[in-house]
Each structure stands twice: as C-alpha cells, then as structure tokens.
Scaffold this motif. Structure first.
Motif, short mmCIF file in Angstrom:
data_model
loop_
_atom_site.label_atom_id
_atom_site.label_comp_id
_atom_site.label_asym_id
_atom_site.label_seq_id
_atom_site.Cartn_x
_atom_site.Cartn_y
_atom_site.Cartn_z
N ALA A 1 30.97 42.85 55.36
CA ALA A 1 30.08 41.67 55.24
C ALA A 1 30.83 40.57 54.49
O ALA A 1 31.55 40.85 53.52
N PRO A 2 30.68 39.31 54.93
CA PRO A 2 31.46 38.23 54.30
C PRO A 2 31.20 38.08 52.81
O PRO A 2 32.11 37.74 52.05
N GLU A 3 29.94 38.31 52.36
CA GLU A 3 29.63 38.19 50.93
C GLU A 3 30.43 39.21 50.12
O GLU A 3 30.93 38.91 49.02
N VAL A 4 30.56 40.41 50.68
CA VAL A 4 31.32 41.46 50.00
C VAL A 4 32.82 41.15 50.05
O VAL A 4 33.54 41.32 49.06
N ALA A 5 33.28 40.68 51.19
CA ALA A 5 34.71 40.38 51.35
C ALA A 5 35.14 39.28 50.39
O ALA A 5 36.26 39.30 49.87
N ARG A 6 34.24 38.29 50.18
CA ARG A 6 34.58 37.22 49.25
C ARG A 6 34.63 37.72 47.80
O ARG A 6 35.46 37.28 47.01
N ALA A 7 33.74 38.65 47.48
CA ALA A 7 33.68 39.15 46.10
C ALA A 7 34.81 40.12 45.80
O ALA A 7 35.39 40.11 44.71
N ALA A 8 35.15 40.99 46.77
CA ALA A 8 36.17 42.02 46.56
C ALA A 8 37.33 41.75 47.51
O ALA A 8 37.34 42.24 48.65
N ASP A 9 38.30 40.99 47.05
CA ASP A 9 39.42 40.58 47.89
C ASP A 9 40.37 41.75 48.09
O ASP A 9 41.05 42.22 47.16
N ALA A 10 40.45 42.23 49.36
CA ALA A 10 41.28 43.39 49.67
C ALA A 10 42.76 43.09 49.55
O ALA A 10 43.59 44.01 49.43
N ASN A 11 43.15 41.84 49.59
CA ASN A 11 44.57 41.49 49.59
C ASN A 11 45.20 41.50 48.20
O ASN A 11 46.42 41.39 48.08
N THR A 12 44.38 41.59 47.18
CA THR A 12 44.95 41.45 45.82
C THR A 12 44.80 42.71 44.97
O THR A 12 45.22 42.73 43.82
N MET A 13 44.20 43.76 45.51
CA MET A 13 43.87 44.92 44.67
C MET A 13 45.11 45.71 44.27
O MET A 13 45.99 45.98 45.10
N SER A 14 45.15 46.10 42.99
CA SER A 14 46.17 47.02 42.48
C SER A 14 45.46 48.02 41.56
O SER A 14 44.35 47.77 41.10
N PHE A 15 46.14 49.16 41.28
CA PHE A 15 45.47 50.24 40.55
C PHE A 15 46.34 50.76 39.42
O PHE A 15 46.42 51.97 39.18
N MET A 16 46.96 49.85 38.69
CA MET A 16 47.83 50.24 37.58
C MET A 16 47.02 50.86 36.44
O MET A 16 47.46 51.81 35.79
N SER A 17 45.85 50.35 36.18
CA SER A 17 45.03 50.89 35.10
C SER A 17 44.59 52.31 35.42
O SER A 17 44.62 53.19 34.56
N LEU A 18 44.24 52.56 36.70
CA LEU A 18 43.87 53.91 37.11
C LEU A 18 45.08 54.84 36.97
O LEU A 18 44.94 55.97 36.47
#
Length: 934
Positions: A907-924
């Motif tokens: 859904a576009p509202e979700v895509a705008r809020a959670a940008d798949a292109n920038t995610m990283s998981f260093m803290s995890l």
C-alpha cells in the motif's frame, strides 16, 4: 524550672494598732507558707515594702519580729534571713524627731542630699534619725544600708543559677504627713548608682514603699526612665490594694507591682488583709502573680484576683510579659507585613469556645462524613476515641527536647478529628502553649515565613495534617535548631500510613534531635463503638439510620463493630466504610441522590455546579484512580487552587461529599463514589464517560503550557487500566478524544492498539495510514504492522515489522526485548506469506528469524513469548524441515526479503512510511553479537 525565681510580697502591717488581731494575721501568713512548702512552693525571697510599724516605735518592731519574722526563720532556717528584705514606709518613722525639716529644701534641684556619698549622707542625717527604731529593730540587717553613704540596700544573690539584684529604697525620706503626694523622692542619684551596681543581674528588684505617682514629678519621670533602662521590677505598697502593670519608657520597660496590706483592719471588717506571691520565668519571658486575701467566713487565705482582669489569668496565676529592653525604632520605610498564609494561630480560650454542642444538621452532616472543622471536632456532641487521650498524654512540658508525634492510619479512619481533639487536650494540659495549625496542605512548608509568628510566643504546638509531603522540611527545621527561634515547639501530625511509608517519611532520622513516636489509629474498640453509637442516638433515627434504629440499644455498638471488622479486611477506608454501611446500608442510593440534588443548586463561576464537580471526583474514585490532584481539578474548572479550595472543596467537605489528601481528591468513601455514579446514570440520565474524557483532555491541553504531574496517566495509563478491566468502549472513547487534542504518534499508537485488541483492525489501519508523518519510534511501526496483519495485509505487515527492526525507524539502539517481539511477529508474518504465495524466500526468512530468536534465548531476561515458537522451530530443524542459520546469514536473508516484498504489492501509505531502499540492520546485528559472546 531552673530559671524561675519565686517571692512572697508583703506590705503595710502597721504593727501596734491591734496586738491580738495583727498577731493572728501574721500567724496565718506563716501557716500559709508552711502549707505551701509542703506542696513544693517555697519562696526564694520575701520582700516587705514598708509600714511594718504604725508609729515607728521599738515595741512595734518587736511585735513584727515575734509574730512574723521569727516564725519564718524557724520554718526556713536562720540563713533565710539573708533572703528577707524590708524597706521603710511613712509609718516607720518617728514624726516627733526633727520635724522642722523642710521638704522644699531637700527636693530642690540644687540639693546635694541624695547623692550616694559621705557628704550627702551627712546632709540626710536629720532624716535618717527619724527612722532610728526601724533600722535598729526590724531584724533585717540589710535595711541598715539605707542609712549608709550610698543610701540604699544593694545586694546580689544567685538563685537557681540566675543572678538576682535587689535594691531597697527609702521613698519616705521626706514624709511628714502633710501633702506628701508628689513631694517625695528616694533620690535619683541613689537609685542610679544602685542600679548600675546590679546591671549584670538577670533579674533586678527595686523595693520602695510609695507608688511612683507619689514622687516629685521631675524625679518620678527620671526614676521611671532608670527603671525602664534596666528592665527592673518595682515592688511597693502603701495603697493597701494589689495591682501590677507593665510600663514602657525610653530604653525599655519595667514592671510595677503593688501588694495589698498585710493588716489594715480586724478580720471581717470593711477592708481585706492580704499578700501576693510572685514568680518570674525567664525561659518563658513571663511574670506570674497569685493574690491572696483573708476570707473571714471561711477562716482561711483565699485566692483573690478580683482586682485583676481575667485576660491575664492562666489557671491559679495571673501572668504578664516580663520587662524587656527596647531598641530605638527604625523609622525607615518597611515592606508591608505579609499576613501568615496557610496557617492559623489558636490558643486555649479559642479552642474552648469551640466545644459547644452542635445543631442537629451539623451533627448529621459530620456523621455522614463532612470534613471536621475545629468547631465540629471539638464539640461535646462528638465523641473522643481512646487514641485522643493516648496521644495527648505523651506531651510533657518538662521534656528537654522537642516532641514529635505522628498519628497514622488508613484513609477515612478519623485521623483529622483525632488530631484536632488531641490538640485541645494538649493545650488543656499545657496552658502556656499556643497552637499553630496548617490550613493549606498544598502550599510548600517554609520555616522562614513562620519565624515572625513563632517569635511572638515562647511555647508552640505545631499541628500538621497530611504531613507526609512536608516531613523532610519539618525534620530539617528541627535539626537546624528552629532556624534561630529560641522558644519551644512540639509537633503533632497525621498521615495515611501508606503515604508515610511511600514518601520516605517513616525512614527519616526523627530521633536525632527530637523525641519521636508513631501512634496507629486502627480497629474500633467496644468503648469507642459505644460512644459513637450514643452520639448517633442523640438524634434518633436520623442519627442512627433506619437499620440500626430498629435494633435493641444493647446490640447497636456490636453491629458497628461487626461492620468495622468486616470492612477492615478490605484495602482502606475501613472505619468510615463501617460507619457508612451501619447507618446507610439500605439507603445509600437515596443518600447519594439527596446529596447530588443539593449540590446541583450550587453554581460555580464557569457555569458548572458542585454536582458536576462531584461527578468528576466520584468517577475517579470509583475506579480506584488516585491521580485527581488539586491542579488537575482546578485546571478543568478554570479556577485557581485557592478558589478551588474555598468555592469547591470546602463546600463539598461540608456536604460530606469529598475529601482530599495533600496529593489527591476523593469522595468520602468508594461506596459513595459507586452510589453517586449509579445515581448519575440511572436517575440523572448522564453519560459518565464525559467525566473521564473531560479530565484527561483538560490535563493534556494544560501540559502544553505548564508542568503536569502524572501526565503519562492521563495520556496512557488510565485508558489502559480501563481497557484491561473490561471497559473497552470507555477506554477507546477517552483515547480518541485525547488523540484529537494531542495527535501525537504515541497516542495514535495507543488508540490503534485499542482498536486492534477490540477486533476493529479496519479503524486502526485507517488511523495509522492517515497519520501523515513518519515518527522516529519502533513501536509505532510494529503496532501498525500488526494491525495490517489482522486484515491479512501480509506484505504491509512484514515490511512494517522489518522497518521496526531497522536502523532507520529510530535513532536509539534496538533492545533485546524489542528484538524478540519484532522477530517473533516477523516470523509469523513470513510463515503466512509463504502460505499465501508459496515463495521459498519467506520460509527462509521465517527460519532466519527463528535462528536469531534461538540465539537471543541465551540472554538473561524475563520469559519470552517466542519460546514456543523456538521450541517448534528446533523440532523442525532436527527433522531437517527447516534450516538453522548463523547470525550473519540470518541477517542477510532478512535484508534480502525487504526488496522481495515489493513484488507482492505494498500500500502506498505503508511504502512511504517504511522505505525499503534505505533499510539496514546494524543495530540488530550488534544485539545478536552481544548475546553470542555471553
């Protein structure tokens, strides 16, 4: 007391007029002294201020010695003669000796007759010779110093560690029987020299025979100035009546004390014979007197203060402030004296005035729970429980250190009534005390504000209700030695036992500089129950209530005790709960309705009524919420806190509707709160949800401009507790209204979770999608994802869970607890995605999540909801159905799934809020590494 001086003041015996009657009178004075000695009252001095004889003859002084002095010496010992002082009066001279002297010559300004030197003594010789028999035969050797060069008795003694100076004067030097008034003098230079000699004495007595207004006017003025400068006590006789007065003059004040006549007529005659006791208490700064006169009908000395005003009386003594020095007034402009705010001063007379019986309506209101005032609590209509006597007897005036007593008990246990009643009993036993009562429990305690009031008296009892909030301030004041105040202060306080403990007051070092005791108010003895029921019985069925009125008299107290024991098994308010059920068990709703109808007629400035206010208080109390404080209610009603107290809380207190602690406002009992809400809903047709909504929104709005205590409660905790108790609709209504006035991500998250938990995921998802901003908070995205998942929006659920795990959702590090929760949710979501789309990457992603959860299992933490999931995963791994990944591989798989999800639609509202292109998981990755090395 160690710094107290006592004396007996005698005067004007006129021995030589009636031998029998004067001997009888003297004998009775000695008997009085003997009886007083047996009771522990022995004079330190006896002062005899003139007219010992009638005509100044030897035989008259022999009678004086035989009938008075010798028996006194036999009683107290020969050494006591050094503590008896006599000065001559106008009857102690022989008028036939040197009667040609001229008053005018002796009194004129240039006269050198009254200097304290040898030359003046020679000039006074013709006057001294007239008092020959007085000096030679009165037995008090010190009086002969009056005929010496210095012209006065000057003696210093130390009594009870107090240095005492005594000056004896001859005010009768110039007496000749004709126009003596305003023509006499003891000699101004003589007095000045004598006072200088005793200037370092703490107490200074000056003895003369005549009142000061009999002295030559210029000398009178000068002598008053000298007496005032040294803060002296001027003791005299002559007028045959007793009196005392304090006079300010020049550099200070002095005290004038006039004794009655030891003998002026036969007993039963026109005039009274008498004497006066005196005492000075330096610690208290007071001088006390006891006047006695002979009672012919009763044949004894009787206390007789008919010439003294009752305002000076304290028991069997009349008292006045001791003379004190006076500094030059400071005429520079001063700030206006501020009134004492939040406190009131009371003395015993004021409290005794409050013991009158109450009217019926006042008594019934108190029985129903009206806030006890002084006039109510002290009334003879209100019984005294056993705790009152127990508390009062602990206060002893001779204690060397301050005494601190705190009365502890549950809410509505009757602490305030016992507090006020104990205050009266303490003052009755310690009549010198004054009482300083704290009237405003919301004001900070400031000892600096109290010092001016404290210094106006020397002995205080400070009474503080709800003392837990100011306990540390009180202790600092005690440990600091009362900040320079030199008098005595004792403390009587109350507190809820739970508040005393939670505030830390119980663990304070009270005994470092004070004597401290906790008294516990609990349980209801048979005596107390019987007294309470008897006070109810005075008003018939109105006092007893319908149920109790039907019982035989002998069973009523037992019924009250039965309810008291039953209520004590609850959490709090047991005592008043028992009173309430006993009197209103069958008519509590009618009692609540009657109260609300009366309060509905009282309108406030904002248009609301006291009924409305009571609804807010009842709503909070019925749910067990203790966060309704003064500021919250004042903010809702748009009133200042003082106005809230005067216009609202005092009126509700009088109606037995509400009460308060230093931090919270309640109805008088939870039973009443429940009854009030039931009546408001059923009989007033009110939607009670608005009470909670109004309070919560008011506090959230107020928090934008000022500090709000317990803001988290109004924003989150109240609704959570209501939701968990089953009031889900009410919780959601409140949360929605709070969100409208404060559309923050925290509140949208809370409201969304309520919708989800209620089963209304559609509204939750719309709420999140329409929020319009991307907050930096992991919980916001995870909750949103869970709500999407409930609508089978699997891709959106997974993407939001991944974003919650990512470094981009929040700047602060991921925690182990959040990692477990988010991975568990993502694992379930991936399993559902695999079922929905049969894509192998989702089963790998599920295994990756469970592999990381397996590592996190080694972290020492509370039991996790993921344990069941891990257990199932371990079995699948053992059966080779799923693969156990290492940390690096698992995180790599989780990273890869982010891009894969876009293939299945987001859904576009979700895509705008959670940008798949920038995610990283260093803290995890860092969290997992940390656990691996444990």
């Amino acid at each position: 007391m160690a710094d107290s001086i006592k004396w007996l003041h005698l005067s004007d015996f006129h021995f030589g007029i009636n031998a029998y009657d004067q001997a009888f009178s003297a004998k009775k004075i000695v008997e009085h002294l003997k009886n007083s000695q047996a009771k522990g009252l022995t004079p330190d001095f006896i002062f005899i201020t003139g007219d010992v004889a009638n005509t100044g003859k030897k035989s008259e002084y022999e009678q004086f010695v035989e009938h008075l002095l010798a028996p006194i010496i036999d009683l107290f010992g020969h050494d006591f003669l050094d503590n008896i002082f006599t000065v001559p009066g106008n009857h102690d001279l022989n008028r036939h000796v040197n009667q040609e002297f001229s008053k005018e010559k002796f009194i004129r300004p240039e006269s050198l007759s009254f200097n304290p030197d040898q030359g003046s003594a020679l000039r006074r010789k013709m006057l001294t010779e007239r008092f020959k028999d007085f000096f030679e035969h009165n037995l008090c050797e010190s009086s002969t110093n009056i005929k010496s060069d210095r012209g006065a008795v000057v003696v210093e003694q130390t009594i009870n560690s107090v240095k005492v100076g005594i000056v004896g004067l001859n005010t009768a030097w110039l007496c000749d029987g004709e126009k003596d008034k305003e023509a006499l003098t003891p000699g101004v230079p003589i007095l000045r020299d004598a006072l200088e000699s005793i200037s370092d004495c703490a107490v200074k007595f000056v003895l003369g025979h005549h009142p000061l207004d009999w002295l030559h006017l210029p000398h009178n003025q000068a002598i008053q100035a000298l007496l005032a400068a040294k803060q002296a006590f001027y003791l005299h006789g002559h007028m045959h009546t007793e009196s005392f007065s304090n006079t300010l003059n020049g550099a200070g004040g002095f005290l004038t004390v006039q004794a009655g006549a030891g003998w002026q007529c036969v007993e039963g005659g026109k005039w009274k014979n008498g004497f006066m006791w005196g005492a000075v208490d330096l610690h208290a700064g007071l001088v006390r007197f006891q006047p006695f006169s002979w009672s012919f009908p009763n044949q004894c000395w009787a206390l007789d203060g008919t010439r003294f005003h009752e305002n000076y009386r304290n028991g069997d003594w009349w008292q006045i402030e001791a003379p004190r020095s006076r500094t030059k007034p400071d005429y520079t402009p001063k700030q206006k004296k501020q009134p004492l705010i939040g406190w009131e001063v009371k003395d015993l007379a004021t409290l005794e005035h409050s013991t009158k019986k109450l009217q019926e309506d006042e008594s019934i209101a108190y029985f129903d729970g009206a806030t006890p005032t002084w006039s109510i609590a002290l009334s003879d209509s209100i019984p005294r429980r056993e705790i009152v006597g127990k508390v009062a007897k602990n206060f002893r005036p001779d204690a060397a250190t301050p005494y601190v007593c705190v009365l502890l008990g549950a809410g509505c246990e009757g602490k305030t009534t016992a507090l006020l009643q104990s205050g009266l009993e303490i003052l009755r036993a310690n009549k010198s005390k004054k009482l300083l009562f704290r009237t405003n429990n919301t004001r900070p305690y400031s000892s600096a504000e109290l010092l001016e009031t404290l210094r106006s008296h020397y002995d205080w009892l400070m009474i503080i209700d709800e003392a837990d909030q100011v306990a540390q301030d009180i202790l600092r004041f005690i440990d600091a030695g009362f900040d320079g105040y030199e008098g005595r202060i004792d403390f009587l306080m109350t507190s809820r036992d739970s508040d005393w403990l939670s505030s830390g007051a119980k663990s304070l070092a009270w005994t470092f500089k004070a004597k401290f005791k906790e008294e516990i108010l609990k349980d209801l003895s048979l005596r107390d129950a019987d007294l309470i029921v008897k006070s109810w019985e005075n008003f018939g069925s109105k006092g007893l209530g319908e149920e109790l009125a039907l019982l035989p008299e002998g069973q009523r107290a037992e019924k009250l005790r039965f309810y008291a024991k039953k209520e004590s098994r609850g959490n709090s308010d047991a005592f008043f709960g028992a009173l309430l059920i006993t009197r209103h068990g069958n008519d509590l709703l009618e009692h609540a309705q009657s109260m609300l109808e009366r309060l509905a007629e009282v309108e406030l400035p904002n248009g609301l009524t006291l009924k409305d206010v009571l609804g807010y208080i009842a709503a909070m109390h019925a749910e067990g919420f203790d966060k309704l404080n003064f500021a919250a209610l004042a903010g809702l009603l748009n009133l200042s806190i003082p106005k809230l107290q005067s216009l609202v809380l005092r009126q509700l207190g009088k109606e037995a509707a509400a009460t308060s602690t230093s931090t919270s406002i309640f109805t008088r009992h939870k039973y009443i709160a429940g009854a009030l809400l039931e009546v408001l809903e059923a009989r007033f047709n009110e939607d009670i949800s608005h009470y909670y909504i109004d309070l919560a929104t008011s506090e959230v709005i107020r928090s934008k401009t000022e500090q709000v205590t317990d803001l988290a409660f109004w924003r989150f905790e109240m609704t959570e507790k209501l939701f968990q108790s089953g009031k889900t609709r009410l919780a959601i209504d409140i949360a929605r209204k709070v969100y409208e006035v404060d559309p923050s991500f925290h509140l949208v998250t809370k409201l969304g979770s309520f919708y989800r938990r209620q089963g209304n995921a559609d509204d939750a998802v719309q709420l999140f999608r329409n929020f319009g901003s991307n907050p930096s908070h992991r919980g916001f995205y995870f909750e949103w994802g869970v709500c999407e998942g409930m609508l089978r929006h699997r891709s959106e659920n997974a993407l939001l869970a991944l974003y919650a795990l990512s470094d981009q959702s929040e700047t602060s590090s991921l925690t182990i607890e959040n990692a477990r929760m988010f991975l568990t949710g993502l694992s379930t979501c991936c399993d559902n995605l695999h079922i929905a789309f049969a894509d192998r990457i989702f089963i790998d992603a599920e295994s990756a999540c469970n592999s990381l959860l397996t590592i996190l299992k080694n972290a020492k933490d509370r039991k996790s909801e993921s344990e069941t999931l891990i257990s199932i995963f371990a079995k699948d791994v053992a059966k080779h159905r799923k693969k156990l990944y290492g940390r690096a591989d698992a995180i790599a798989i989780i990273s890869n799934i982010v891009q894969k999800l876009a293939q299945y639609g987001i859904a576009p509202e979700v895509a705008r809020a959670a940008d798949a292109n920038t995610m990283s998981f260093m803290s995890l990755d860092r969290i997992i590494r940390n656990v691996e090395v444990l």
